[in-house]
Scaffold this motif. Structure first.
Motif, PDB file in Angstrom:
ATOM      1  N   GLU A 171      -7.259  16.383  -8.527  1.00 49.69           N
ATOM      2  CA  GLU A 171      -6.483  15.559  -7.312  1.00 49.69           C
ATOM      3  C   GLU A 171      -6.506  14.586  -8.038  1.00 49.69           C
ATOM      4  O   GLU A 171      -7.112  14.049  -8.713  1.00 49.69           O
ATOM      5  CB  GLU A 171      -7.927  16.344  -6.754  1.00 49.69           C
ATOM      6  CG  GLU A 171      -7.632  15.201  -4.531  1.00 49.69           C
ATOM      7  CD  GLU A 171      -8.649  15.453  -4.418  1.00 49.69           C
ATOM      8  OE1 GLU A 171      -8.440  15.863  -3.306  1.00 49.69           O
ATOM      9  OE2 GLU A 171      -9.914  15.791  -4.539  1.00 49.69           O
ATOM     10  N   LYS A 172      -5.554  13.536  -6.959  1.00 47.18           N
ATOM     11  CA  LYS A 172      -5.273  12.151  -7.501  1.00 47.18           C
ATOM     12  C   LYS A 172      -5.135  11.693  -6.257  1.00 47.18           C
ATOM     13  O   LYS A 172      -4.171  10.881  -5.940  1.00 47.18           O
ATOM     14  CB  LYS A 172      -4.231  11.937  -7.995  1.00 47.18           C
ATOM     15  CG  LYS A 172      -3.713  10.934  -9.001  1.00 47.18           C
ATOM     16  CD  LYS A 172      -2.189  11.904  -9.999  1.00 47.18           C
ATOM     17  CE  LYS A 172      -1.849  10.450 -10.294  1.00 47.18           C
ATOM     18  NZ  LYS A 172      -1.689  10.519 -11.970  1.00 47.18           N
ATOM     19  N   LEU A 173      -6.600  10.596  -5.832  1.00 44.98           N
ATOM     20  CA  LEU A 173      -6.486   9.949  -4.323  1.00 44.98           C
ATOM     21  C   LEU A 173      -6.487   9.254  -3.946  1.00 44.98           C
ATOM     22  O   LEU A 173      -5.820   8.103  -3.901  1.00 44.98           O
ATOM     23  CB  LEU A 173      -8.222  10.974  -4.121  1.00 44.98           C
ATOM     24  CG  LEU A 173      -8.483  11.707  -3.432  1.00 44.98           C
ATOM     25  CD1 LEU A 173      -9.615  12.052  -2.705  1.00 44.98           C
ATOM     26  CD2 LEU A 173      -6.879  11.845  -1.703  1.00 44.98           C
ATOM     27  N   PHE A 174      -6.209   7.993  -5.762  1.00 43.47           N
ATOM     28  CA  PHE A 174      -6.158   7.199  -5.913  1.00 43.47           C
ATOM     29  C   PHE A 174      -5.837   7.107  -7.420  1.00 43.47           C
ATOM     30  O   PHE A 174      -5.535   7.117  -8.076  1.00 43.47           O
ATOM     31  CB  PHE A 174      -7.818   5.941  -6.257  1.00 43.47           C
ATOM     32  CG  PHE A 174      -8.464   6.892  -5.030  1.00 43.47           C
ATOM     33  CD1 PHE A 174      -8.394   5.951  -3.926  1.00 43.47           C
ATOM     34  CD2 PHE A 174      -9.830   7.707  -4.925  1.00 43.47           C
ATOM     35  CE1 PHE A 174      -9.249   6.305  -3.080  1.00 43.47           C
ATOM     36  CE2 PHE A 174     -10.879   8.073  -4.428  1.00 43.47           C
ATOM     37  CZ  PHE A 174     -10.356   6.737  -2.832  1.00 43.47           C
TER      38      PHE A 174
ATOM     39  N   GLN B 147       0.705  -1.106  -0.244  1.00 46.15           N
ATOM     40  CA  GLN B 147      -0.133  -0.118   0.203  1.00 46.15           C
ATOM     41  C   GLN B 147       0.549   1.094  -0.158  1.00 46.15           C
ATOM     42  O   GLN B 147       0.549   2.414  -0.993  1.00 46.15           O
ATOM     43  CB  GLN B 147      -1.058   0.617   0.876  1.00 46.15           C
ATOM     44  CG  GLN B 147      -1.692   1.325   1.286  1.00 46.15           C
ATOM     45  CD  GLN B 147      -2.407   1.014   0.257  1.00 46.15           C
ATOM     46  OE1 GLN B 147      -3.467   0.853  -0.301  1.00 46.15           O
ATOM     47  NE2 GLN B 147      -2.648   2.544  -0.563  1.00 46.15           N
ATOM     48  N   LEU B 148       2.195   1.122   1.096  1.00 46.56           N
ATOM     49  CA  LEU B 148       3.246   2.219   0.941  1.00 46.56           C
ATOM     50  C   LEU B 148       3.616   2.538  -0.187  1.00 46.56           C
ATOM     51  O   LEU B 148       3.904   3.917  -0.771  1.00 46.56           O
ATOM     52  CB  LEU B 148       3.849   2.545   2.204  1.00 46.56           C
ATOM     53  CG  LEU B 148       3.167   2.217   3.410  1.00 46.56           C
ATOM     54  CD1 LEU B 148       4.754   2.070   4.597  1.00 46.56           C
ATOM     55  CD2 LEU B 148       2.929   3.368   3.552  1.00 46.56           C
ATOM     56  N   THR B 149       4.326   1.888  -0.573  1.00 45.13           N
ATOM     57  CA  THR B 149       4.208   1.385  -2.399  1.00 45.13           C
ATOM     58  C   THR B 149       3.054   2.794  -3.790  1.00 45.13           C
ATOM     59  O   THR B 149       4.094   3.000  -4.026  1.00 45.13           O
ATOM     60  CB  THR B 149       5.113   0.062  -2.949  1.00 45.13           C
ATOM     61  OG1 THR B 149       6.392  -0.317  -2.055  1.00 45.13           O
ATOM     62  CG2 THR B 149       5.689   0.458  -4.263  1.00 45.13           C
ATOM     63  N   ALA B 150       2.410   2.245  -3.350  1.00 43.01           N
ATOM     64  CA  ALA B 150       1.009   2.432  -4.481  1.00 43.01           C
ATOM     65  C   ALA B 150       1.090   3.750  -4.442  1.00 43.01           C
ATOM     66  O   ALA B 150       1.576   4.491  -4.896  1.00 43.01           O
ATOM     67  CB  ALA B 150      -0.042   1.775  -4.574  1.00 43.01           C
TER      68      ALA B 150
ATOM     69  N   LYS C 275       4.360  10.561  -6.412  1.00 43.48           N
ATOM     70  CA  LYS C 275       5.575  11.038  -7.782  1.00 43.48           C
ATOM     71  C   LYS C 275       4.712  11.494  -8.876  1.00 43.48           C
ATOM     72  O   LYS C 275       4.963  12.784  -9.165  1.00 43.48           O
ATOM     73  CB  LYS C 275       6.320   9.952  -7.267  1.00 43.48           C
ATOM     74  CG  LYS C 275       7.359   9.365  -8.681  1.00 43.48           C
ATOM     75  CD  LYS C 275       8.332   8.915  -8.430  1.00 43.48           C
ATOM     76  CE  LYS C 275       8.906   9.577 -10.329  1.00 43.48           C
ATOM     77  NZ  LYS C 275       9.988   8.183 -10.639  1.00 43.48           N
ATOM     78  N   GLU C 276       4.018  10.793  -9.544  1.00 36.61           N
ATOM     79  CA  GLU C 276       3.144  10.518 -10.305  1.00 36.61           C
ATOM     80  C   GLU C 276       2.260  12.694 -10.215  1.00 36.61           C
ATOM     81  O   GLU C 276       2.360  12.430 -10.882  1.00 36.61           O
ATOM     82  CB  GLU C 276       1.700   9.816 -10.555  1.00 36.61           C
ATOM     83  CG  GLU C 276       2.916   8.094 -10.985  1.00 36.61           C
ATOM     84  CD  GLU C 276       2.483   7.292 -11.535  1.00 36.61           C
ATOM     85  OE1 GLU C 276       1.140   7.552 -10.779  1.00 36.61           O
ATOM     86  OE2 GLU C 276       2.983   6.376 -11.829  1.00 36.61           O
ATOM     87  N   TYR C 277       1.621  12.795  -9.327  1.00 34.88           N
ATOM     88  CA  TYR C 277       1.111  14.014  -9.046  1.00 34.88           C
ATOM     89  C   TYR C 277       1.990  14.770  -9.009  1.00 34.88           C
ATOM     90  O   TYR C 277       1.585  16.247  -9.648  1.00 34.88           O
ATOM     91  CB  TYR C 277       0.166  13.491  -7.608  1.00 34.88           C
ATOM     92  CG  TYR C 277      -1.532  13.818  -7.721  1.00 34.88           C
ATOM     93  CD1 TYR C 277      -1.290  15.121  -8.409  1.00 34.88           C
ATOM     94  CD2 TYR C 277      -1.439  14.289  -6.456  1.00 34.88           C
ATOM     95  CE1 TYR C 277      -2.232  16.137  -8.219  1.00 34.88           C
ATOM     96  CE2 TYR C 277      -2.182  15.425  -6.259  1.00 34.88           C
ATOM     97  CZ  TYR C 277      -2.908  16.528  -6.997  1.00 34.88           C
ATOM     98  OH  TYR C 277      -4.130  17.184  -6.397  1.00 34.88           O
ATOM     99  N   THR C 278       3.354  15.059  -7.962  1.00 35.14           N
ATOM    100  CA  THR C 278       3.873  15.622  -8.305  1.00 35.14           C
ATOM    101  C   THR C 278       4.716  16.254  -9.711  1.00 35.14           C
ATOM    102  O   THR C 278       4.929  18.183 -10.244  1.00 35.14           O
ATOM    103  CB  THR C 278       5.065  16.213  -7.156  1.00 35.14           C
ATOM    104  OG1 THR C 278       4.407  15.027  -5.690  1.00 35.14           O
ATOM    105  CG2 THR C 278       6.442  16.649  -6.806  1.00 35.14           C
ATOM    106  N   LYS C 279       4.601  15.453 -10.358  1.00 41.45           N
ATOM    107  CA  LYS C 279       5.263  15.342 -11.290  1.00 41.45           C
ATOM    108  C   LYS C 279       4.027  16.780 -12.529  1.00 41.45           C
ATOM    109  O   LYS C 279       4.953  17.004 -12.638  1.00 41.45           O
ATOM    110  CB  LYS C 279       5.744  13.611 -12.277  1.00 41.45           C
ATOM    111  CG  LYS C 279       5.585  13.940 -13.538  1.00 41.45           C
ATOM    112  CD  LYS C 279       7.350  14.304 -13.900  1.00 41.45           C
ATOM    113  CE  LYS C 279       8.076  14.612 -14.968  1.00 41.45           C
ATOM    114  NZ  LYS C 279       7.710  15.211 -16.558  1.00 41.45           N
TER     115      LYS C 279
END
Length: 180
Positions: free
Chosen positions: A177-180, A31-34, A40-44
């Protein structure tokens, strides 16, 4: 008399079960990895939408620029990642926020993404059982690795969120927003 004995055994058994579960982490490495990959993708996406001339933008003189916010987030990712993994912090002793060579869009993006890769390696290098182990967190004392990772996640989310306003003030729509 026998029922009191049975009741005592049931209570002791429940206590043992609750104690055993209290030591288990609430999250898993999977879960932490996901979550960290998503972060990371959201910050990018935030880095991608900010125009080059917005990288040094400060809404007011007394606060960090967009680049400095992102580099602050970056330094913390390295610090927290080193803390939970026991690996050396490759940025130890460097004040990333003051490094002008990291304040171009390309260099900033690479620095930030590298910090997420370091954090992801730290997370993936642990087991679920290690999440409940305590480690020293500077002057704050000891915390479990799980708690430190939660604090790290909250920290990067906070600073990325602050950058929403910077992006809007440059006339750009921030990522959804990218919650999932």
């Amino acid at each position: 008399m026998l029922t009191r004995y049975r009741l005592a055994l049931v209570i002791m058994g429940l206590f043992w079960v609750v104690s055993a579960h209290a030591k288990k982490p609430m999250t898993t490495i999977s879960q932490l990895t996901a979550d960290w990959q998503r972060a990371k993708e959201y910050t990018k996406e935030y880095l991608d939408v900010m125009p080059e001339d917005g990288v040094g933008y400060k809404p007011t003189p007394e606060i960090r620029s967009f680049a400095e916010q992102m580099l602050h987030l970056t330094a913390a990712n390295y610090n927290f990642g080193a803390m939970v993994s026991g690996k050396a912090n490759p940025m130890q002793g460097k004040n990333l926020e003051k490094m002008d060579e990291l304040k171009t869009k390309e260099a900033l993006t690479k620095a930030v993404m590298d910090s997420y890769d370091f954090m992801l390696e730290a997370v993936k290098g642990m087991t679920d059982a290690q999440l409940s182990e305590s480690v020293k967190m500077g002057q704050r004392g000891e915390m479990t690795r799980e708690v430190i990772l939660a604090k790290a996640f909250e920290h990067q989310t906070h600073h990325r969120g602050q950058c929403t306003i910077y992006i809007r003030m440059k006339g750009v729509k921030p990522p959804n927003e990218k919650l999932f």
